[in-house]
Design a protein around this motif. Structure first.
Motif, PDB file in Angstrom:
ATOM      1  N   CYS A 108      33.878  34.594  15.123  1.00  0.00           N
ATOM      2  CA  CYS A 108      34.053  35.683  16.466  1.00  0.00           C
ATOM      3  C   CYS A 108      32.605  36.465  15.268  1.00  0.00           C
ATOM      4  CB  CYS A 108      35.330  36.711  15.960  1.00  0.00           C
ATOM      5  SG  CYS A 108      36.674  35.999  16.039  1.00  0.00           S
ATOM      6  N   ALA A 109      32.222  36.749  14.279  1.00  0.00           N
ATOM      7  CA  ALA A 109      30.868  37.449  13.959  1.00  0.00           C
ATOM      8  C   ALA A 109      29.769  37.145  14.937  1.00  0.00           C
ATOM      9  CB  ALA A 109      31.094  37.237  12.965  1.00  0.00           C
ATOM     10  N   VAL A 110      29.812  36.021  15.792  1.00  0.00           N
ATOM     11  CA  VAL A 110      28.693  35.283  15.723  1.00  0.00           C
ATOM     12  C   VAL A 110      28.478  33.995  16.975  1.00  0.00           C
ATOM     13  CG1 VAL A 110      27.373  35.026  13.868  1.00  0.00           C
ATOM     14  CG2 VAL A 110      28.582  33.179  14.256  1.00  0.00           C
ATOM     15  N   CYS A 111      29.960  34.997  17.638  1.00  0.00           N
ATOM     16  CA  CYS A 111      30.351  34.747  18.908  1.00  0.00           C
ATOM     17  C   CYS A 111      30.498  35.186  19.843  1.00  0.00           C
ATOM     18  CB  CYS A 111      31.929  33.858  18.763  1.00  0.00           C
ATOM     19  SG  CYS A 111      32.433  32.910  20.214  1.00  0.00           S
ATOM     20  N   ASP A 112      29.656  34.779  21.253  1.00  0.00           N
ATOM     21  CA  ASP A 112      29.575  35.833  22.222  1.00  0.00           C
ATOM     22  C   ASP A 112      30.770  35.139  22.927  1.00  0.00           C
ATOM     23  OD1 ASP A 112      27.241  34.691  22.466  1.00  0.00           O
ATOM     24  OD2 ASP A 112      26.469  33.776  23.601  1.00  0.00           O
ATOM     25  N   GLN A 113      31.913  35.198  22.741  1.00  0.00           N
ATOM     26  CA  GLN A 113      33.110  35.867  23.697  1.00  0.00           C
ATOM     27  C   GLN A 113      33.555  36.868  22.538  1.00  0.00           C
ATOM     28  OE1 GLN A 113      33.788  33.290  26.590  1.00  0.00           O
ATOM     29  NE2 GLN A 113      35.545  34.107  27.260  1.00  0.00           N
ATOM     30  N   ALA A 114      33.598  37.174  21.479  1.00  0.00           N
ATOM     31  CA  ALA A 114      34.059  38.021  20.824  1.00  0.00           C
ATOM     32  C   ALA A 114      34.260  39.471  21.645  1.00  0.00           C
ATOM     33  CB  ALA A 114      33.159  38.481  19.855  1.00  0.00           C
ATOM     34  N   GLY A 115      35.166  40.044  22.151  1.00  0.00           N
ATOM     35  CA  GLY A 115      35.370  40.901  22.908  1.00  0.00           C
ATOM     36  C   GLY A 115      35.824  41.325  24.222  1.00  0.00           C
ATOM     37  N   GLU A 116      35.789  39.431  24.565  1.00  0.00           N
ATOM     38  CA  GLU A 116      36.077  38.601  25.498  1.00  0.00           C
ATOM     39  C   GLU A 116      37.463  37.644  25.143  1.00  0.00           C
ATOM     40  OE1 GLU A 116      33.672  39.414  28.576  1.00  0.00           O
ATOM     41  OE2 GLU A 116      32.544  37.497  27.608  1.00  0.00           O
ATOM     42  N   GLY A 209      35.455  30.735  23.117  1.00  0.00           N
ATOM     43  CA  GLY A 209      33.567  30.976  23.288  1.00  0.00           C
ATOM     44  C   GLY A 209      33.522  29.206  23.254  1.00  0.00           C
ATOM     45  N   ALA A 210      34.193  28.310  23.885  1.00  0.00           N
ATOM     46  CA  ALA A 210      34.036  27.253  23.533  1.00  0.00           C
ATOM     47  C   ALA A 210      32.880  26.917  24.385  1.00  0.00           C
ATOM     48  CB  ALA A 210      34.708  26.317  23.082  1.00  0.00           C
ATOM     49  N   LEU A 211      32.882  26.818  25.915  1.00  0.00           N
ATOM     50  CA  LEU A 211      32.262  27.124  27.135  1.00  0.00           C
ATOM     51  C   LEU A 211      30.503  28.097  26.713  1.00  0.00           C
ATOM     52  CD1 LEU A 211      34.300  24.940  29.097  1.00  0.00           C
ATOM     53  CD2 LEU A 211      31.392  23.786  28.001  1.00  0.00           C
ATOM     54  N   LEU A 212      30.076  28.062  26.624  1.00  0.00           N
ATOM     55  CA  LEU A 212      28.827  29.471  26.236  1.00  0.00           C
ATOM     56  C   LEU A 212      27.053  29.003  27.651  1.00  0.00           C
ATOM     57  CD1 LEU A 212      28.837  29.411  22.966  1.00  0.00           C
ATOM     58  CD2 LEU A 212      29.957  30.749  23.905  1.00  0.00           C
ATOM     59  N   ASP A 213      27.187  29.922  27.963  1.00  0.00           N
ATOM     60  CA  ASP A 213      25.594  29.958  29.346  1.00  0.00           C
ATOM     61  C   ASP A 213      24.360  30.036  27.526  1.00  0.00           C
ATOM     62  OD1 ASP A 213      23.282  30.930  30.548  1.00  0.00           O
ATOM     63  OD2 ASP A 213      24.821  31.857  32.075  1.00  0.00           O
ATOM     64  N   LYS A 214      23.959  29.040  28.307  1.00  0.00           N
ATOM     65  CA  LYS A 214      22.329  29.549  26.828  1.00  0.00           C
ATOM     66  C   LYS A 214      21.716  30.781  27.437  1.00  0.00           C
ATOM     67  CE  LYS A 214      21.199  23.398  27.109  1.00  0.00           C
ATOM     68  NZ  LYS A 214      20.900  22.808  27.575  1.00  0.00           N
ATOM     69  N   LYS A 215      21.833  30.723  28.943  1.00  0.00           N
ATOM     70  CA  LYS A 215      20.945  31.716  29.000  1.00  0.00           C
ATOM     71  C   LYS A 215      21.635  33.238  28.570  1.00  0.00           C
ATOM     72  CE  LYS A 215      18.412  29.392  33.059  1.00  0.00           C
ATOM     73  NZ  LYS A 215      17.956  29.427  34.058  1.00  0.00           N
ATOM     74  N   PHE A 216      22.581  33.339  28.332  1.00  0.00           N
ATOM     75  CA  PHE A 216      23.219  34.296  28.124  1.00  0.00           C
ATOM     76  C   PHE A 216      23.169  34.677  26.010  1.00  0.00           C
ATOM     77  CE2 PHE A 216      27.294  37.307  27.295  1.00  0.00           C
ATOM     78  CZ  PHE A 216      26.252  38.044  27.052  1.00  0.00           C
ATOM     79  N   LEU A 217      23.068  33.306  25.791  1.00  0.00           N
ATOM     80  CA  LEU A 217      23.518  32.871  24.108  1.00  0.00           C
ATOM     81  C   LEU A 217      22.741  33.879  23.184  1.00  0.00           C
ATOM     82  CD1 LEU A 217      25.467  30.720  22.510  1.00  0.00           C
ATOM     83  CD2 LEU A 217      22.506  29.591  22.362  1.00  0.00           C
ATOM     84  N   PHE A 218      23.236  34.573  22.676  1.00  0.00           N
ATOM     85  CA  PHE A 218      23.440  35.762  21.573  1.00  0.00           C
ATOM     86  C   PHE A 218      22.183  36.835  22.146  1.00  0.00           C
ATOM     87  CE2 PHE A 218      22.721  31.640  18.914  1.00  0.00           C
ATOM     88  CZ  PHE A 218      24.703  31.455  18.577  1.00  0.00           C
ATOM     89  N   GLN A 219      22.636  36.836  23.674  1.00  0.00           N
ATOM     90  CA  GLN A 219      21.361  38.321  24.342  1.00  0.00           C
ATOM     91  C   GLN A 219      22.537  39.298  23.741  1.00  0.00           C
ATOM     92  OE1 GLN A 219      18.421  37.726  25.673  1.00  0.00           O
ATOM     93  NE2 GLN A 219      18.970  35.330  24.918  1.00  0.00           N
ATOM     94  N   GLN A 220      23.711  39.809  24.067  1.00  0.00           N
ATOM     95  CA  GLN A 220      24.080  41.241  24.477  1.00  0.00           C
ATOM     96  C   GLN A 220      25.765  41.072  23.553  1.00  0.00           C
ATOM     97  OE1 GLN A 220      23.250  44.585  24.965  1.00  0.00           O
ATOM     98  NE2 GLN A 220      22.148  43.686  24.381  1.00  0.00           N
ATOM     99  N   ARG A 221      26.046  41.460  22.877  1.00  0.00           N
ATOM    100  CA  ARG A 221      27.382  41.810  22.656  1.00  0.00           C
ATOM    101  C   ARG A 221      28.319  42.755  24.130  1.00  0.00           C
ATOM    102  NH1 ARG A 221      28.370  39.152  17.733  1.00  0.00           N
ATOM    103  NH2 ARG A 221      29.927  39.057  18.899  1.00  0.00           N
ATOM    104  N   VAL A 222      29.574  41.643  24.166  1.00  0.00           N
ATOM    105  CA  VAL A 222      29.777  42.119  25.399  1.00  0.00           C
ATOM    106  C   VAL A 222      30.355  43.721  25.446  1.00  0.00           C
ATOM    107  CG1 VAL A 222      30.461  39.877  26.117  1.00  0.00           C
ATOM    108  CG2 VAL A 222      31.845  41.138  24.850  1.00  0.00           C
ATOM    109  N   TRP A 223      30.817  44.386  23.775  1.00  0.00           N
ATOM    110  CA  TRP A 223      31.283  45.436  24.222  1.00  0.00           C
ATOM    111  C   TRP A 223      30.135  46.484  24.213  1.00  0.00           C
ATOM    112  CZ3 TRP A 223      32.140  41.928  19.669  1.00  0.00           C
ATOM    113  CH2 TRP A 223      31.169  42.315  19.187  1.00  0.00           C
ATOM    114  N   PHE A 224      29.112  46.486  24.287  1.00  0.00           N
ATOM    115  CA  PHE A 224      27.837  46.605  24.628  1.00  0.00           C
ATOM    116  C   PHE A 224      27.817  47.152  26.205  1.00  0.00           C
ATOM    117  CE2 PHE A 224      26.611  46.700  20.328  1.00  0.00           C
ATOM    118  CZ  PHE A 224      26.385  47.994  19.809  1.00  0.00           C
TER     119      PHE A 224
END
Ligand code: SF4
Ligand code: FES
Length: 557
Positions: A108-116, A209-224
């Motif tokens: 979860c610490a490095v997953c884009d889906q964390a938080g949602e 967090g299995a399917l990820l948008d390449k353009k959003f990858l590691f761009q922002q934690r969703v809780w912000f």
């Protein structure tokens, strides 16, 4: 109306719904992964299982079904009693969660889906706090499955939503389940890529967090992220969207469910169409041709000087009876109204032209009814509606009520003898064709635009305009639906919305103080114009939700 009871709460429902649908309709949470409103129901994740009792049709006595039942697949019936909080149901929820997490990397610490992430949420609500699994985890690979999408197989819970989406919604069949049991995995068919107009929707569909948008990858934690309700601003679809942003920057666009317009989906074109908003070369400072560039240190002074000059150019154009307004189909109804109001107050006979409406190919309708629009402008109909109503209601206008198309616009500029043009753009890419550049090159132009093009240095006055995510307004889509949208982020740098520029011009022309733009107030004024009553009677405002403010405060260390 039939009624059932879930954990002691009674709910009425219409026949033909499953237990899970009745629960969701009533805001009652039953955990679910594989179920989605838009897809077939395989009942394969098993987290939604509950104890179900039914009245015996002869005696009326409640009889419990011996096995737990999948609520996503069991039709609701009158008198049913459902328990999702019984020992048996809770034991199943814990067992399913434990099973799903056996091979999950828990990264979860490095997953884009964390938080949602549904896996996170349900783990907290229904799981156990510790893993009892001591053995080696199976490590599945990360895969590049399409131009915009990555698959992190080790996070997949095999709900098959994504596979069913490509089979049932797009019917492009790129995805499949490969293997069996503990080794099964999602994959693309050999030689295929997950590449269709709606492909990005699998990222929203994936509950983890299995399917990820390449353009959003590691761009922002969703809780912000803050979320603002908006409308597709680059095609005529009127797709309902949510703009997720933080600190004045858009990070992603997601679909907002509206069964009357876009169902649950948006195209990849809409999903990624906002990227021009943050282009490095956005026009951001006013300019006057032949004058020194304004200092960015005194933007307010620059705007005053440029607005005064623009007002002078327009007044002189009106005095010689040769004014024209080219209202882009990319601007809002409110923008078109305020600009046209100023132009017609200066010259009731000004030529009114709807700017070029880009069309790429033909409309494409998917089997489920979702339409990809060929028209790449959000508001050609709304702009025309406003201009026509104002042309009809302008006192002293003898030039007729016709509003010209861009194709006829060049001719109209000539036939109306228009020597001065108020020109609006706001397209996501170059839009001035050589024909327009030639025609406009011989005229005095006040230009409101967002990106550099052939005319930006040729215009006598250039006023940098805000894109649709930087302002509130209304678009009329291809089916004639008027939909309001909210401002997601402040205008970048020193840009202003076309509406605010129109109000500034009014202040400059009248010697007063510019009023701040208020979309609702402008719509109220518009609705009093004959032909524009629909802005009061048929306007669909952006819903107050899903505006989500982050509840996280950033602590500077
Ligand atoms: S990739 Fe996501 S949507 Fe597809 S099966 Fe796995 S968990 Fe479900
Ligand atoms: S949601 Fe019912 S089995 Fe998956």
């Amino acid at each position: 109306m039939p009624q059932l009871t879930i954990n002691g709460n009674a709910y009425s429902f219409e026949k033909g719904k499953t237990i899970l649908q009745v629960a969701l309709d009533n805001g009652f949470e039953i955990p679910h992964y594989c179920y989605h409103d838009s897809l077939s129901i395989p009942a394969n994740c098993r987290i939604c299982l509950a104890e179900v009792g039914q009245p015996n049709p002869k005696t009326g006595a409640l009889e419990w079904i011996p096995k737990l039942m999948p609520t996503c697949h069991t039709m609701a019936a009158d008198g049913m009693v459902i328990r999702t909080d019984s020992d048996k149901a809770v034991a199943n929820q814990k067992a399913v969660m434990e099973y799903l997490l056996i091979n999950h990397p828990v990264d979860c610490a490095v997953c884009d889906q964390a938080g949602e992430c549904h896996l996170q949420d349900y783990s907290y609500e229904y799981g156990r706090s510790e893993s009892r699994f001591q053995e080696e985890k199976i490590k599945n690979p990360k895969k590049d499955v399409g131009p915009n999408i990555l698959l992190y197989s080790d996070r997949c819970i095999m709900c098959t939503r994504c596979v069913r989406f490509t089979r049932e919604v797009t019917q492009t069949n790129e995805l499949m389940v490969e293997g069996r049991g503990g080794t099964e995995m999602i994959d693309v068919f050999p030689g295929m890529a997950l590449d269709n107009e709606l492909a990005g929707n699998v990222v929203d569909l994936c509950p983890v967090g299995a399917l990820l948008d390449k353009k959003f990858l590691f761009q922002q934690r969703v809780w912000f992220l803050k979320s603002t309700a908006s409308i597709d601003g680059i095609t005529s679809s009127g797709d309902n969207i949510t703009v997720d942003h933080n600190d004045g920057r858009v990070y992603r666009i997601r679909p907002r469910t509206n069964m009357a317009v876009n169902q649950w989906w948006i195209t990849d074109e809409v999903r990624h169409g906002w990227e021009f908003v943050h282009r490095e070369d956005r026009l951001s400072m006013p300019a006057i041709r032949g004058a020194d560039a304004f200092s960015r240190d005194d933007a307010a002074e620059a705007w005053l000087a440029a607005t005064d000059r623009a007002a002078r150019v327009l007044r002189e154009g009106a005095a010689s009876g040769s004014l024209a307004l080219v209202a882009s189909p990319m601007i809002s109804c409110e923008d078109a109204y305020l600009l046209a109001r100023e132009v017609l107050s200066l010259d009731p006979n000004a030529a009114l032209i709807v700017g070029p409406v880009p069309v790429v190919g033909a409309d494409k309708t998917f089997p489920n009814g979702f339409v990809v629009r060929a028209e790449k402008a959000p508001n050609a109909r709304g702009v025309r509606r406003v201009l026509e109503a104002l042309a009809r209601s302008t006192a002293g206008r003898t030039a007729g009520t016709a509003v010209h198309d861009a194709s006829a616009g060049l001719g109209a500029l000539t036939s109306a003898g228009a020597g001065t043009v108020l020109l609006t753009g706001n397209y996501p890419s170059e839009w001035i064709t050589p024909d327009w550049a030639t025609a406009l090159g011989t005229r005095r132009v006040v230009m409101l635009d967002t990106l550099p093009n052939r005319m930006t240095s040729a215009a006598e006055v250039l006023l940098p305009a805000a894109t649709w995510v930087e302002k509130a307004g209304t678009f009329e889509n291809a089916t004639g639906r008027l939909q309001g949208f909210d401002r997601a982020i402040d205008p970048i740098d020193y840009c202003k919305s076309e509406s605010q520029i129109a109000l500034d011009l009014r202040a400059s022309l009248s010697g007063g103080v510019a009023a701040p733009y208020d979309a609702a107030a402008v719509r109220a004024e518009m609705s009093r114009v004959a032909g524009l009553e629909c802005f009061a009677t048929a306007h669909h405002p952006a819903p107050a939700k899903p505006l989500v403010e982050s509840d996280m405060t950033l602590v500077e260390l």
